[in-house]
Structure formats: C-alpha cells, structure tokens
Motif scaffolding. Structure first.
Motif, PDB file in Angstrom:
ATOM      1  N   ILE A 113       0.821  -1.215   0.000  1.00 14.33           N
ATOM      2  CA  ILE A 113       0.000   0.000   0.000  1.00 14.33           C
ATOM      3  C   ILE A 113       0.855   1.265   0.000  1.00 14.33           C
ATOM      4  O   ILE A 113       0.567   2.235  -0.706  1.00 14.33           O
ATOM      5  CB  ILE A 113      -0.968  -0.013   1.208  1.00 14.33           C
ATOM      6  CG1 ILE A 113      -1.983  -1.137   1.035  1.00 14.33           C
ATOM      7  CG2 ILE A 113      -1.682   1.328   1.351  1.00 14.33           C
ATOM      8  CD1 ILE A 113      -2.861  -1.365   2.252  1.00 14.33           C
ATOM      9  N   ALA A 114       1.951   1.249   0.768  1.00 15.52           N
ATOM     10  CA  ALA A 114       2.819   2.435   0.817  1.00 15.52           C
ATOM     11  C   ALA A 114       3.390   2.725  -0.568  1.00 15.52           C
ATOM     12  O   ALA A 114       3.446   3.869  -1.024  1.00 15.52           O
ATOM     13  CB  ALA A 114       3.946   2.219   1.825  1.00 15.52           C
ATOM     14  N   ARG A 115       3.795   1.674  -1.271  1.00 17.70           N
ATOM     15  CA  ARG A 115       4.350   1.839  -2.611  1.00 17.70           C
ATOM     16  C   ARG A 115       3.287   2.330  -3.602  1.00 17.70           C
ATOM     17  O   ARG A 115       3.544   3.206  -4.430  1.00 17.70           O
ATOM     18  CB  ARG A 115       4.939   0.483  -3.026  1.00 17.70           C
ATOM     19  CG  ARG A 115       5.587   0.445  -4.357  1.00 17.70           C
ATOM     20  CD  ARG A 115       6.942   1.159  -4.385  1.00 17.70           C
ATOM     21  NE  ARG A 115       7.427   1.093  -5.763  1.00 17.70           N
ATOM     22  CZ  ARG A 115       8.004   0.019  -6.287  1.00 17.70           C
ATOM     23  NH1 ARG A 115       8.242  -1.060  -5.542  1.00 17.70           N
ATOM     24  NH2 ARG A 115       8.362  -0.001  -7.549  1.00 17.70           N
ATOM     25  N   HIS A 116       2.067   1.772  -3.494  1.00 13.41           N
ATOM     26  CA  HIS A 116       0.969   2.226  -4.367  1.00 13.41           C
ATOM     27  C   HIS A 116       0.742   3.728  -4.163  1.00 13.41           C
ATOM     28  O   HIS A 116       0.544   4.477  -5.117  1.00 13.41           O
ATOM     29  CB  HIS A 116      -0.334   1.492  -4.041  1.00 13.41           C
ATOM     30  CG  HIS A 116      -0.360   0.042  -4.480  1.00 13.41           C
ATOM     31  ND1 HIS A 116       0.763  -0.720  -4.662  1.00 13.41           N
ATOM     32  CD2 HIS A 116      -1.410  -0.771  -4.761  1.00 13.41           C
ATOM     33  CE1 HIS A 116       0.403  -1.933  -5.035  1.00 13.41           C
ATOM     34  NE2 HIS A 116      -0.909  -1.990  -5.112  1.00 13.41           N
ATOM     35  N   THR A 117       0.765   4.160  -2.908  1.00 13.19           N
ATOM     36  CA  THR A 117       0.522   5.570  -2.585  1.00 13.19           C
ATOM     37  C   THR A 117       1.643   6.440  -3.141  1.00 13.19           C
ATOM     38  O   THR A 117       1.408   7.503  -3.714  1.00 13.19           O
ATOM     39  CB  THR A 117       0.419   5.736  -1.050  1.00 13.19           C
ATOM     40  OG1 THR A 117      -0.540   4.800  -0.552  1.00 13.19           O
ATOM     41  CG2 THR A 117      -0.006   7.140  -0.672  1.00 13.19           C
ATOM     42  N   LYS A 118       2.869   5.942  -3.006  1.00 11.32           N
ATOM     43  CA  LYS A 118       4.027   6.690  -3.494  1.00 11.32           C
ATOM     44  C   LYS A 118       4.002   6.860  -5.018  1.00 11.32           C
ATOM     45  O   LYS A 118       4.440   7.875  -5.549  1.00 11.32           O
ATOM     46  CB  LYS A 118       5.294   5.918  -3.069  1.00 11.32           C
ATOM     47  CG  LYS A 118       6.580   6.505  -3.543  1.00 11.32           C
ATOM     48  CD  LYS A 118       7.754   5.749  -2.931  1.00 11.32           C
ATOM     49  CE  LYS A 118       9.056   6.323  -3.470  1.00 11.32           C
ATOM     50  NZ  LYS A 118      10.196   5.939  -2.648  1.00 11.32           N
ATOM     51  N   GLU A 119       3.472   5.859  -5.733  1.00 13.27           N
ATOM     52  CA  GLU A 119       3.502   5.876  -7.201  1.00 13.27           C
ATOM     53  C   GLU A 119       2.254   6.490  -7.833  1.00 13.27           C
ATOM     54  O   GLU A 119       2.236   6.721  -9.052  1.00 13.27           O
ATOM     55  CB  GLU A 119       3.659   4.451  -7.744  1.00 13.27           C
ATOM     56  CG  GLU A 119       4.941   3.736  -7.346  1.00 13.27           C
ATOM     57  CD  GLU A 119       6.188   4.343  -7.988  1.00 13.27           C
ATOM     58  OE1 GLU A 119       6.058   5.230  -8.861  1.00 13.27           O
ATOM     59  OE2 GLU A 119       7.299   3.945  -7.589  1.00 13.27           O
ATOM     60  N   LEU A 120       1.214   6.731  -7.047  1.00 14.49           N
ATOM     61  CA  LEU A 120      -0.075   7.143  -7.623  1.00 14.49           C
ATOM     62  C   LEU A 120       0.033   8.370  -8.544  1.00 14.49           C
ATOM     63  O   LEU A 120      -0.350   8.325  -9.717  1.00 14.49           O
ATOM     64  CB  LEU A 120      -1.078   7.411  -6.486  1.00 14.49           C
ATOM     65  CG  LEU A 120      -2.446   7.946  -6.903  1.00 14.49           C
ATOM     66  CD1 LEU A 120      -3.204   6.931  -7.757  1.00 14.49           C
ATOM     67  CD2 LEU A 120      -3.279   8.312  -5.665  1.00 14.49           C
ATOM     68  N   TYR A 121       0.568   9.477  -8.038  1.00 12.27           N
ATOM     69  CA  TYR A 121       0.620  10.702  -8.845  1.00 12.27           C
ATOM     70  C   TYR A 121       1.613  10.571  -9.998  1.00 12.27           C
ATOM     71  O   TYR A 121       1.362  11.080 -11.101  1.00 12.27           O
ATOM     72  CB  TYR A 121       1.007  11.905  -7.987  1.00 12.27           C
ATOM     73  CG  TYR A 121      -0.040  12.344  -6.986  1.00 12.27           C
ATOM     74  CD1 TYR A 121      -1.390  12.072  -7.167  1.00 12.27           C
ATOM     75  CD2 TYR A 121       0.335  13.059  -5.845  1.00 12.27           C
ATOM     76  CE1 TYR A 121      -2.338  12.484  -6.244  1.00 12.27           C
ATOM     77  CE2 TYR A 121      -0.609  13.491  -4.919  1.00 12.27           C
ATOM     78  CZ  TYR A 121      -1.944  13.191  -5.123  1.00 12.27           C
ATOM     79  OH  TYR A 121      -2.868  13.623  -4.212  1.00 12.27           O
ATOM     80  N   ALA A 122       2.743   9.915  -9.740  1.00 14.06           N
ATOM     81  CA  ALA A 122       3.733   9.723 -10.812  1.00 14.06           C
ATOM     82  C   ALA A 122       3.087   8.920 -11.944  1.00 14.06           C
ATOM     83  O   ALA A 122       3.281   9.210 -13.123  1.00 14.06           O
ATOM     84  CB  ALA A 122       4.967   9.017 -10.266  1.00 14.06           C
ATOM     85  N   GLY A 123       2.289   7.921 -11.581  1.00 13.20           N
ATOM     86  CA  GLY A 123       1.624   7.085 -12.577  1.00 13.20           C
ATOM     87  C   GLY A 123       0.590   7.871 -13.372  1.00 13.20           C
ATOM     88  O   GLY A 123       0.501   7.747 -14.602  1.00 13.20           O
ATOM     89  N   LEU A 124      -0.196   8.692 -12.685  1.00 12.49           N
ATOM     90  CA  LEU A 124      -1.197   9.505 -13.396  1.00 12.49           C
ATOM     91  C   LEU A 124      -0.516  10.454 -14.369  1.00 12.49           C
ATOM     92  O   LEU A 124      -0.950  10.634 -15.506  1.00 12.49           O
ATOM     93  CB  LEU A 124      -2.051  10.293 -12.393  1.00 12.49           C
ATOM     94  CG  LEU A 124      -3.050   9.468 -11.574  1.00 12.49           C
ATOM     95  CD1 LEU A 124      -3.654  10.306 -10.449  1.00 12.49           C
ATOM     96  CD2 LEU A 124      -4.159   8.897 -12.461  1.00 12.49           C
ATOM     97  N   ARG A 125       0.590  11.065 -13.922  1.00 10.03           N
ATOM     98  CA  ARG A 125       1.315  11.983 -14.807  1.00 10.03           C
ATOM     99  C   ARG A 125       1.939  11.240 -15.993  1.00 10.03           C
ATOM    100  O   ARG A 125       1.918  11.725 -17.119  1.00 10.03           O
ATOM    101  CB  ARG A 125       2.407  12.729 -14.031  1.00 10.03           C
ATOM    102  CG  ARG A 125       1.871  13.903 -13.237  1.00 10.03           C
ATOM    103  CD  ARG A 125       2.999  14.636 -12.530  1.00 10.03           C
ATOM    104  NE  ARG A 125       2.501  15.799 -11.814  1.00 10.03           N
ATOM    105  CZ  ARG A 125       2.538  17.058 -12.276  1.00 10.03           C
ATOM    106  NH1 ARG A 125       3.076  17.320 -13.461  1.00 10.03           N
ATOM    107  NH2 ARG A 125       2.053  18.041 -11.554  1.00 10.03           N
TER     108      ARG A 125
END
Ligand code: TXA
Ligand code: MG
Length: 343
Positions: free
Chosen positions: A295-307
C-alpha cells in the motif's frame, strides 16, 4: 507569465536558493510528501506570485513550512496541549496543524481571510536547512499547476512550472518518499479533527488517547466556514477520463471492460495485474504501482503514474482501487478525487 531561467539547486548551493527567496523569488523544494512551491511567508508580493503562477484560487489558504518549534511560538496565537502532543509525536513529518494565527505576522493572502494559519515541519533535510538559511518560514502549496496531480519528482515541477519560477531544490532521492500530501488536522482541546487524510493515519493519531474524527469533504463543504477550502476544487486529474476500478473486481471483469472498449487504454495497477493484462490489445500503456498489496508503494507511485499515463497515447485511464483500511485511506481519498467514473 514572466520568463525566468528556472535554476536547479542541490545540497551544495542551498545558500544561493535562500538568497533568491530573500529577494522575493519563488523556489520549489522537496518534502517527504510532495514538492512545495516556496516563497517567504512574510512577503506578500512573493506570496501573491505563488497563487498567480499556480493558477490557484485566492480563497484557498497556503500551508506554512517551518524548521523549528521556536517558529511556532513566534507566529501562533495559542498552542494547546493537543497541538503540543501532536508536534512532539509527529514532527518533523507529514502532519499539518491548523492554529489560531497571531495577527500581522504573515502575508495576509496566506490565510485567505481566515483567523488561522496551518503549519508543518517537513521531514526533509534540504528543506529544513533552506528554511533556516532564509531565516523565515516558507509557504509551500504543492508545486503543480492547480488541478494537476501534485509533483513527486523534480521533473514534475519543471513540467508544470519551468520558466515561471526561479528555481527548484533537487532531493537526494529521485521520488518523494510518501507521494501524497500531508494529513491536515485541527487540534481541538478535546478531539482531533482530520480535514485531509494522509500518511499520519487516524489510527496513528488515536495513539494520543484523544478522540479522532474525520470530516469528509461533503461535511466540510456544508460546514459554515468551509473548514478546508481545498476540498472543493478538482484535483489530481489528468486530461483523460480516469476510471477507478473497485478493489473487488476480478481479473475477468477487468478483461471484459477492456475488451468491450474500442479505445486505447492506460492501466495503473500493481505489477501482478499488469502482467496479466499487458497482452490485451486495447492496453497501450501501463505504469506499475509496485508489488501487489504494498500500500505504501501504491501511494508513493499514484501521482507519478497519473502523470506518466497522461503523457502517453491512451484515451482513458483505468486506475486500480484498494479495499478500505487505515493504511489505504489516503490512497483511496486521492484516487477517488482523481477519478471521473467508478467501475
Ligand atoms: O504535504 C503537503 O501538505 C504539501 C507539501 C508541499 O508540504 N503541501 C500541500 O499544500 O499539499 P496545498 O496548498 O496543496 O494544500 C493545502 C491544503 C488545502 O486543501 C488548503 O485548503 C488547506 O490545506 N489549508 C491550508 N491552510 C488552511 C487553513 N488555515 N484552514 C483550513 N484549511 C487550510
Ligand atoms: Mg495542492
């Protein structure tokens, strides 16, 4: 927009960045959550520029970043026991506390007309040093154009604001540690009110043995004085429509959605699901949220992934949802804000 050369600073030339801030310039800085857009909090002209450059509505107040506890007593009217306990336990860290402001201490635009000021001490060495070097607190809204996902990498800041700001401080790590914005709270005498969920979760706050309640965006909008104006603005959304896929959907359900769509799809999901979906012809771009269940990794990557997917040739984005839990709460809050449709 004025045209500046946006300079990149690192640990060795922080003094130069501090000098630019002291002359009224804007310099973005890293924090453990997302990058902030810095200006000296006592400089009304510079603070106004921050609103202008971001395209931020002037009724949305800014968070002020401080480097030590002396700054709190200097700028805040009253610090109660709850706030003291919160600062002892969670600072420096991803927690923003709303205080009654001392009059006349900060640039008036910061608080957008309210009698409060929100303070945060970030857990990021470069930025703490930068604040110490300027000798003043720094405002720091997320360093993105209003409406875009907050920046978790220096390149995100440059994509949005290059040429419009004077500089950006580079962090030692490529990506910010947490990836979503700080938890915002009001420290009342007998309870803690969460206005924006973040990495300091409700469960962690309850360790202080005082009741913790979260106020939803809807409740904040209904409340008379619009507690946290940020909740009413569209946020974090790429140009494509984002479909948030409920955590309970099976692989078969993902596949049938993908096969029924006749357009290019970008998928933002954990690495296991990406492996299973990548051969679907409609899937033209993917970004990994890391190992399944992290979950921590998903949260860390969320905005980078959207961009990342926004820049790709996909026409819609499928975003993996997570089942509700204390740890997943901030991810769910931000992914829901980014989504136009729920599946
Ligand atoms: O993690 C973070 O908090 C990042 C990093 C850079 O520190 N900053 C950040 O700032 O997310 P910003 O401006 O994007 O979000 C600030 C939020 C907004 O929703 C705003 O409405 C709320 O905090 N806020 C700020 N001051 C407030 C105040 N005095 N009363 C109520 N809400 C306030
Ligand atoms: Mg923001």
């Amino acid at each position: 927009m004025e045209n500046h050369q946006t300079k990149i600073f690192d640990f060795d030339n922080l003094k130069e960045a501090a000098g630019i801030l002291k002359e009224g310039g804007l310099v973005a800085f890293p924090t453990e959550t997302v990058f902030g857009l810095g200006a000296i909090a006592n400089d009304e002209v510079a603070v106004k520029k921050v609103f202008e450059v971001k395209g931020r509505p002037s009724d949305n107040p800014l968070i002020v970043h401080i480097a030590n506890r002396e700054m709190v007593s200097h700028y805040v009217e009253r610090v109660n026991q709850t706030a003291n306990d919160l600062m002892d336990r969670f600072w420096p860290g991803p927690l923003t506390i709303i205080f009654p402001a001392k009059e006349g201490m900060f640039a008036p635009s910061i608080s957008a007309g309210r009698p409060t000021v929100s303070l945060r001490m970030p857990n990021q060495l470069e930025t703490l040093l930068l604040i110490e070097m300027t000798g003043f607190p720094l405002v720091g809204p997320s360093a993105n154009l209003s409406g875009k996902p907050s920046p978790t990498r220096m390149e995100h800041v440059l994509n949005d604001l290059s040429g419009a700001i004077d500089g950006v401080v580079k962090a030692a790590s490529k990506q910010t540690h947490i990836g979503v914005e700080s938890t915002v709270v009001i420290a009342e005498d007998d309870r803690i009110v969460v206005l924006r969920p973040g990495a300091i979760t409700s469960q962690m706050l309850s360790q202080l043995n005082i009741p913790v309640i979260e106020m939803s965006a809807e409740e904040q909008l209904k409340s008379q004085d619009l507690l946290s104006p940020g909740v009413k603005y569209v946020h974090y959304s790429p140009k494509q429509a984002v479909y948030l896929v409920d955590a309970h959907n099976t692989l078969g359900e993902w596949q049938s959605f993908i096969r029924n769509s006749k357009i290019n799809i970008g998928v933002l999901a954990d690495e296991e699901w990406l492996r299973l979906l990548q051969d679907e012809t409609a899937v033209t771009s993917t970004y990994s949220l890391g190992p399944r269940g992290d979950i921590a990794r998903h949260t860390k990557e969320l905005y980078a992934g959207l961009r990342y997917l926004e820049q790709s040739n996909c026409e819609i984005i499928l975003l993996q949802g997570l089942a509700e839990s204390d740890a997943a709460h901030a991810y769910i809050n931000r992914s829901t804000k980014a989504a136009n449709y729920l599946i």
